[in-house]
Design a protein around this motif. Structure first.
Motif, short mmCIF file in Angstrom:
data_model
loop_
_atom_site.label_atom_id
_atom_site.label_comp_id
_atom_site.label_asym_id
_atom_site.label_seq_id
_atom_site.Cartn_x
_atom_site.Cartn_y
_atom_site.Cartn_z
N ASP A 1 0.98 -1.34 -0.33
CA ASP A 1 -0.43 -0.03 -0.05
C ASP A 1 0.36 0.57 -0.04
O ASP A 1 0.83 1.88 -0.62
CB ASP A 1 -1.13 0.69 1.31
CG ASP A 1 -1.94 0.95 0.80
OD1 ASP A 1 -2.00 1.33 0.60
OD2 ASP A 1 -2.48 1.57 2.13
N LEU B 1 -11.24 4.81 3.26
CA LEU B 1 -9.78 4.77 1.64
C LEU B 1 -8.60 3.88 2.45
O LEU B 1 -8.22 3.39 3.49
CB LEU B 1 -9.63 5.52 1.07
CG LEU B 1 -10.09 6.39 1.06
CD1 LEU B 1 -10.30 8.02 0.66
CD2 LEU B 1 -10.63 5.92 -0.47
N SER B 2 -7.54 3.00 1.47
CA SER B 2 -6.11 2.49 1.80
C SER B 2 -5.08 4.36 1.58
O SER B 2 -5.82 4.97 1.29
CB SER B 2 -5.34 1.78 0.82
OG SER B 2 -5.76 2.53 -0.84
N GLY C 1 -5.46 4.60 -1.83
CA GLY C 1 -6.52 5.42 -1.89
C GLY C 1 -6.84 6.95 -1.90
O GLY C 1 -7.31 7.90 -2.27
N THR D 1 -5.24 -1.13 -2.63
CA THR D 1 -6.50 -0.98 -1.69
C THR D 1 -6.31 -2.67 -1.58
O THR D 1 -6.85 -3.29 -0.11
CB THR D 1 -7.48 -0.85 -3.09
OG1 THR D 1 -7.44 0.22 -3.22
CG2 THR D 1 -8.75 -1.11 -2.28
N ASN E 1 -13.55 2.11 -2.22
CA ASN E 1 -13.21 1.42 -3.06
C ASN E 1 -13.08 0.19 -3.44
O ASN E 1 -12.50 -0.28 -4.62
CB ASN E 1 -12.69 0.39 -1.14
CG ASN E 1 -11.61 1.36 -0.35
OD1 ASN E 1 -11.01 2.43 -0.68
ND2 ASN E 1 -12.31 0.71 0.83
#
Length: 787
Positions: free
Chosen positions: A92, A197-198, A201, A226, A237
């Motif tokens: 990520d 959200l990641s 993201g 994500t 997402n």
């Protein structure tokens, strides 16, 4: 019975809501049921979830401080200020870094990236890195996938006169950094419509704001981050993942294409599982064993040759990572097994020399094996510090529980299910003590593995079209799992272990005249524990099996449960050693009705579990409930069996019923037998049984036992006298029923037992035992009074 491996949680479906969605959207009942059980009960919401083509992303400027951050970045670009993107070393973090670098480079910024060394610097921003950035002339720092816990580092940046923009998604602590801007969906003042959200993201949203339009060319990177970070695949997402997966299948990005070649995967077949189990582990491997920079460079390069070399390097690191993880996990398991036996609810284990880059994977393995929250630590004796990674289970919010230990955790962060931390070696035991104390108040059942079932289905619902339609629910992941379905009350006419070592299970599931093939990988050991008559419940995933151009539905079985008692038929005096090892040790009971049986059998060592039942008192004293009962021989009559089983249903019955072959009559003498012998005696008046009994039996084609039996019955009915081997007919008396003879009653009962238990079919024997196990079954007095 057969216990499932886990606790099954089966949701209750609202049938009206499911029917409405099915009718309004023209989807199968199975898909509508899955939507409702995921909390999607509104038709329009269901339409949006299934058919997300053309769906729009949320306005990025709804994120907290986005306008402020975007304006400052544009200002830095305009002024040609050197910008540092401070990233993280997992998949990520790497994709977040590449996304931010892509938009900055596209817009003409003078940007470089920096990812800290996991082993030398640890997680997140650090003072030394910020001071080096100032020395090198950077005038703006942007964090991606990190920074929300960098309270001290934000003060350092302020002191250095460098504006700090934090973009992150991790759980905010009680004190936030005093940064120039914090772009975070979970910021206390945020009004953003989606909070999960990641890091990639959030970086994607920053890119969206800077470009002034959706950066579709970056969706594939955002999708990797994500899926890899296990954030809920819902709302935005879901859109990022779905759109990004489509782009991954046709991507021209050299690094991703090279990585696919190294992993031997077909690019056009990429899905969320490919990301989670193939691409993400390789991107993670660089930062776990060495430094994450090569992973970022792989995704950024436009040179195919360079991409190929970087991909091979990263693939090699992943293989090395797998080996290290396996060795570390085996060590950790040995270290915590004693803790688990003593009742530990949170596992905390550490060792000097353990690679800090893979301890998170080892923690996951411990959690999977023992179903306990687990923290694995790497000890550094020189610094006196332990760096750790945590994984949790449902109901134990790891971030919240660690927050209660802030006084001994100077640096930590994470989520409900995972966290990272640094602490003093001297505080490790205290951390273990506190976390176990915090977990002590939780219910015991919480530490039994759980399977969350998506829906219960009928076998008719498992059709080809419904299975194809389930793809509308993808991409699958956290909060939108691949459908795990329960099929209840099916029969299993065919079952066998398959594979070279019998490791896997092949079965046919049948109900209401419909049959569904099933395969259970790693479940081959269950084959001897499922009876042909068992009514089973299975949990698994539906798929389409294609073989020789024939396509048909099948279930990939994950778990099996049988709630009713089972019968296993080993009649025919097969050697015990061939099958007795399959009898579960828990609740074993080897029942023997006749002592001589023990002398005739070559018994394994189960003397502790041997249950002699020669009297009604012993039968009444036996508790059959949930036992695994092996009947070694035949009971003297049904009454004794009924009394023995009246205490409750066993888990299993293994029918062996050893007999010597001539123990009972192969046929029971008819009235014609008795009439002929009576007429014979009427003519002879007397007969020497001792001398000529065998000759008479041979003459008639009877067994000698038949002659002796009829003689004894006549004697008990007072028809004859027997003295010194001679049998003599008495003077004529009134007629009497043969059943008045005790010997006749006993042998009739024995004959019936032989017929019911030895020569019956499997189905007949199962029905016989069902009648025995049912309460309040009554038996005729004349059949049982002799026992």
């Amino acid at each position: 019975m057969l216990q499932s491996r886990t606790r099954w949680r089966v949701p209750e479906t609202d049938p009206e809501a499911a029917a409405t969605i099915s009718q309004q959207l023209n989807v199968s009942p199975l898909v509508s049921k899955l939507l409702v059980n995921r909390g999607i009960t509104d038709v329009e919401e269901a339409r949006s979830f299934l058919f997300h083509e053309g769906a729009e992303y949320h306005d990025p400027f709804l994120l907290h401080d986005m306008e402020k951050a975007a304006a400052r970045i544009r200002e830095a670009i305009k002024r040609e200020e050197p910008v540092l993107v401070f990233g993280d070393y997992d998949a990520d973090g790497v994709t977040s870094t590449v996304i931010m670098m892509a938009v900055l480079n596209d817009l003409g910024a003078r940007a470089e990236f920096y990812i800290p060394d996991r082993f030398k610097e640890g997680y997140g921003p650090n003072e030394a890195a910020f001071r080096r950035a100032a020395e090198e002339g950077f005038q703006l720092i942007i964090t991606v996938d990190t920074g929300i816990a960098a309270v001290h580092e934000a003060e350092v940046a302020r002191e250095l006169g460098i504006p700090l923009i934090i973009t992150d998604h991790h759980e905010p602590g009680p004190v936030l950094p005093e940064a120039f801007a914090i772009v975070h969906p979970k910021h206390p003042e945020s009004t953003y419509p989606f909070r999960e959200l990641s890091g990639a993201g959030v970086a994607f949203k920053v890119a969206h704001a800077l470009y002034g339009k959706v950066p579709e060319q970056l969706e594939e990177l955002a999708a990797i981050g994500t899926v890899a970070d296990l954030v809920p695949l819902l709302d935005e997402n879901r859109l990022i993942a779905a759109n990004g997966i489509k782009r991954l299948r046709t991507t021209k990005r050299p690094g991703l294409a090279a990585l696919c070649r190294c992993a031997d995967i077909r690019q056009e077949e990429i899905n969320e599982e490919t990301i989670g189990f193939v691409l993400a582990p390789r991107l993670n491997a660089a930062g776990r064993l060495q430094h994450a920079a090569p992973a970022a460079e792989l995704l950024m390069t436009e040179n195919a040759e360079e991409a190929g070399m970087l991909a091979e390097t990263i693939d090699g690191l992943n293989k090395e990572r797998q080996k290290i993880v396996n060795e570390m996990t085996n060590e950790a398991i040995e270290m915590v097994e004693e803790e688990v036996e003593k009742g530990a609810r949170v596992l905390v284990v550490g060792k000097e020399g353990w690679n800090a880059g893979v301890i998170g994977i080892a923690a996951s393995r411990l959690t999977e094996r023992f179903y306990r929250p687990a923290i694995v630590l790497s000890f550094d004796l020189e610094t006196g510090l332990a760096k750790g990674s945590a994984r949790s289970i449902d109901g134990f919010h790891m971030f919240n529980e660690l927050s209660k230990c802030r006084d001994i955790l100077p640096h930590f962060g994470g989520h409900p299910m995972a966290a990272g931390m640094t602490l003093s070696l001297s505080d490790v035991d205290e951390l273990r003590r506190r976390l176990n104390e915090q977990a002590a108040a939780l219910p015991d059942e919480m530490f039994v593995p759980v399977t969350n079932i998506s829906a219960e289905i009928s076998i008719e619902e498992a059709g080809m079209e419904a299975i194809r339609e389930m793809a509308l629910l993808s991409p699958f992941g956290t909060a939108n799992p691949k459908p795990l379905l329960l099929l209840d009350g099916a029969y299993c006419p065919q079952i066998r272990a398959i594979g070279a070592d019998g490791k896997h299970l092949k079965l046919a599931l049948s109900k209401n005249g419909t049959t569904l093939d099933g395969v259970g990988f790693g479940l081959g050991n269950l084959a001897p524990h499922i009876s042909p008559s068992a009514c089973i419940s299975v949990v698994g995933e539906l798929s389409i099996n294609e073989w020789n151009n024939i396509r048909k539905p099948q279930m990939m079985v994950k778990d099996i449960k049988i709630t009713n008692w089972q019968l296993f038929d080993f009649r025919g005096n097969r050697p015990l050693k061939q099958w007795v090892g399959h009898v579960p040790e828990d609740g074993q009971a080897f029942v023997v009705f006749q002592k001589e049986t023990l002398r005739k059998l070559s018994l394994p060592d189960f003397s502790v579990r041997l249950v002699p039942v020669e009297t009604m008192e012993e039968a009444r004293a036996f508790d059959p409930a949930n036992k695994n009962i092996v009947f070694l021989d035949l009971p003297p009559g049904p009454k004794m069996m009924a009394v023995l089983l009246e205490g409750g249903a066993p888990a299993r019955i293994y029918a062996y019923f050893y007999h010597a072959g001539n123990h009972f009559f192969s046929t029971f003498p008819t009235r014609e037998h008795f009439k002929w012998f009576y007429a014979f005696l009427a003519k002879r008046k007397t007969f020497n049984l001792k001398r000529h009994g065998d000759e008479l039996a041979a003459y008639r084609g009877w067994s000698r036992n038949t002659i002796d039996f009829i003689s004894q019955v006549f004697f008990e009915l007072d028809f004859v006298t027997i003295k010194d081997g001679f049998i003599s007919l008495k003077a004529a008396k009134q007629k009497r029923d043969l059943k008045e003879s005790f010997t006749y009653q006993k042998k009739l009962a024995q004959y019936q037992m032989e017929k019911d238990l030895l020569y019956s079919s499997f189905h007949e024997l199962k029905m016989w035992f069902d009648q025995m196990i049912k309460p309040a079954v009554q038996y005729e007095e004349e059949t049982a009074k002799w026992i």
